[in-house]
Design an enzyme around this catalytic site. Structure first.
Site, short mmCIF file in Angstrom:
data_model
loop_
_atom_site.label_atom_id
_atom_site.label_comp_id
_atom_site.label_asym_id
_atom_site.label_seq_id
_atom_site.Cartn_x
_atom_site.Cartn_y
_atom_site.Cartn_z
N GLU A 190 0.83 -1.22 0.00
CA GLU A 190 0.00 0.00 0.00
C GLU A 190 0.86 1.27 0.00
OE1 GLU A 190 -2.65 -0.63 3.32
OE2 GLU A 190 -4.03 -1.75 2.05
N GLU A 385 -5.39 -8.75 -0.54
CA GLU A 385 -6.06 -8.53 0.75
C GLU A 385 -7.56 -8.30 0.53
OE1 GLU A 385 -4.52 -5.57 3.39
OE2 GLU A 385 -2.45 -6.03 2.86
C1 BGP Z 1 -4.35 -3.05 5.16
C2 BGP Z 1 -2.97 -3.58 5.56
C3 BGP Z 1 -3.00 -4.88 6.28
C4 BGP Z 1 -4.22 -5.06 7.18
C5 BGP Z 1 -5.51 -4.50 6.59
C6 BGP Z 1 -6.67 -4.51 7.56
O1 BGP Z 1 -4.25 -1.70 4.94
O2 BGP Z 1 -2.17 -3.76 4.40
O3 BGP Z 1 -1.78 -4.98 6.98
O4 BGP Z 1 -3.97 -4.59 8.42
O5 BGP Z 1 -5.33 -3.20 6.13
O6 BGP Z 1 -6.63 -3.35 8.36
P1 BGP Z 1 -6.76 -3.46 9.94
O7 BGP Z 1 -5.74 -4.46 10.35
O8 BGP Z 1 -6.50 -2.08 10.44
O9 BGP Z 1 -8.18 -3.94 10.21
#
Ligand code: BGP
Length: 488
Positions: A190, A385
């Site tokens: 990201e 993701e």
């Molecule tokens: C994305 C990241 C992940 C993961 C996901 C979910 O932005 O790349 O690492 O964390 O978000 O977010 P969160 O963990 O804050 O629920």
């Protein structure tokens, strides 16, 4: 029965800083994540508060390195000790691929070390060998929110151009070491998120740049990451000729709040605030609209002569991205409800359901996003993701009836398949976030659970760390077995 393409790479995803634990074991140095304190008293919807960082907070974290309660990422889900058990569970589900990251500070503890940490290199050799036993293809993120803390304290994070050769040394080391084990690579997780959480992504702490235009600092750091990403792509292709190197984008999707042209333009402009980063890594140059933005906001990027050539000559091979939710945008947001999403706060869509963390659930938005990205870039895509964070309950008999997660995933998979079959999108694979419960990036909770496997610890690190299969584990196993969602 509608099927996904043969050899579709089904799997799951994690990130070292949220999953491994062992934050100070095996010669690993501290990363930015290891001193990021959890704020359990802060509303989970206050994304900014959960991710901002100060020098004082870093010093507090350094003064309490034995505190495993307020710094949950230090223990993660203890993959560091349980990787064989976890990979066996992935294999039981039938994974074709596993997206993971290598913690830079496990290889070069301070980032600027002359020689790598052999114990760290051996750990990932062991992980890749375990994956190989089950024919699970690793998809490796070189930097996933875990730059070494030392580059924050002694270099100004990615704002310092000196970090580029450090990163290049790290990339060369891991490509040479794992050239026979890893074919698929992502450079920065990201990369666009530097704008929204500059500390996590770029090791930038605002109070260390007093008197500077912090937005310019962020874009200068972003430039260094773009150069480093192109250099990493070059190095990877030279050492591993059949490697595929992807960028990784936070795919934020904004709909106009109304059909008023002003709202349509506002949504288009906000989408560009994301596309700017994938455009740069796919086309190998800054898009004109980003250069216009720099000019309008008096942002001056200091470049070296070779930067433009490097970026142009080494664009990425594919585009990977995260997709969780969608939002709305309007020219005038006065009086409109807002709700958080992944690293953002945006206008709430009245037509969509919302998770407990305020993220709006939109399976069709995934198809819309796939079409937009494929039409824009005409390069293969990879969803690395996607998933639903929710408060799962472990029953007395160690079950988790996460029918809500199966429902979320089934609807998203149906839309993915429509994008492939109806819209002609070339989608290489899908890795759920997160395949096994781990520490949330933003709120540092494990109680915001995403996995097909429940990890028995609470937000304060209490529990057995035992793994338990959720109902979604058995469902996903069948999806992979049938390569379809129509098996029921
Ligand atoms: C994305 C990241 C992940 C993961 C996901 C979910 O932005 O790349 O690492 O964390 O978000 O977010 P969160 O963990 O804050 O629920």
């Amino acid at each position: 029965m509608r099927k996904f393409p043969d050899h579709f790479l089904w799997g799951g995803a994690t990130a070292a800083n949220q999953f491994e634990g062992g934050f100070n074991l095996g010669g690993k140095g501290l990363s930015v994540a290891d001193v990021a304190k959890a704020h359990f008293d802060v509303d989970v919807k206050n994304y900014q508060k959960h991710t901002e960082m100060t020098t004082q907070a870093i010093e507090e974290g350094l003064a309490h390195l034995d505190d495993m309660v307020n710094y949950p990422k230090r223990h993660g889900s203890d993959f560091y000790h349980r990787y064989k058990e976890d990979i066996a569970l992935m294999a039981e589900m039938g994974f074709k691929t596993y997206r993971m990251s290598i913690a830079w500070s496990r290889i070069f503890p301070n980032g600027d070390d002359e020689t790598p940490n052999e114990e760290g290199l051996q750990f990932y050799d062991d992980v890749f060998d375990e994956l190989k036993k089950y024919n699970i293809e690793p998809l490796v993120t070189m930097s996933h929110y875990e730059p070494p803390l030392n580059i924050v304290l002694n270099y100004d994070g990615w704002y310092s151009r000196e970090v580029i050769p450090m990163f290049a040394r790290y990339v060369e080391t891991i490509c040479k070491r794992y050239k026979d084990k890893v074919k698929y690579w992502l450079t920065f997780n990201e990369v666009d998120s530097m704008i929204r959480h500059p500390y996590t992504t770029g090791g930038l702490v605002k109070d260390r740049f007093a008197g500077k235009n912090f937005e310019e600092v962020i874009f200068q750091a972003m430039h260094h990451q773009f150069v480093a990403s192109a250099l990493a792509t070059k190095i990877c292709h030279e050492i591993i000729p059949d490697s595929k190197v992807g960028c990784m984008l936070t795919k934020l999707t904004y709909y106009p709040y109304t059909c008023k042209p002003e709202d349509v333009l506002a949504a288009q402009q906000r989408m560009r605030s994301t596309y700017a980063y994938s455009d740069t890594q796919v086309f190998g140059e800054y898009p004109a609209y980003l250069l216009s933005y720099f000019k309008k906001h008096k942002i001056h990027i200091v470049k070296e002569e070779e930067d433009d050539i490097l970026m142009k000559q080494h664009p990425v091979d594919f585009i990977s991205f995260s997709y969780y939710m969608s939002s709305c945008e309007a020219a005038d947001t006065t009086g409109l409800c807002t709700t958080p999403g992944n690293t953002i706060l945006a206008v709430k869509n009245p037509h969509l359901e919302t998770s407990e963390w305020g993220w709006q659930i939109d399976p069709l938005g995934l198809r819309i996003s796939l079409v937009e990205l494929y039409d824009r870039y005409r390069k293969p895509l990879f969803i690395v993701e996607n998933g639903l964070g929710d408060k799962d309950v472990l029953t007395e008999d160690k079950k988790v009836h996460d029918t809500y997660r199966i429902d979320y995933l089934k609807k998203h998979f149906a839309c993915m398949l429509d994008a492939i079959i109806e819209d002609g999108v070339e989608l290489w694979g899908y890795t759920s976030w997160a395949c096994i419960d781990l520490i949330s990036e933003s709120t540092k909770q494990i109680s915001k659970r995403y996995g097909y496997v429940y990890v028995d610890i609470d937000d304060y690190g209490n529990g057995t760390y035992n793994r338990y299969r959720k109902d979604s584990f058995y469902w996903y196993k069948k999806v992979i077995e049938y390569n379809s969602i129509d098996f029921e």
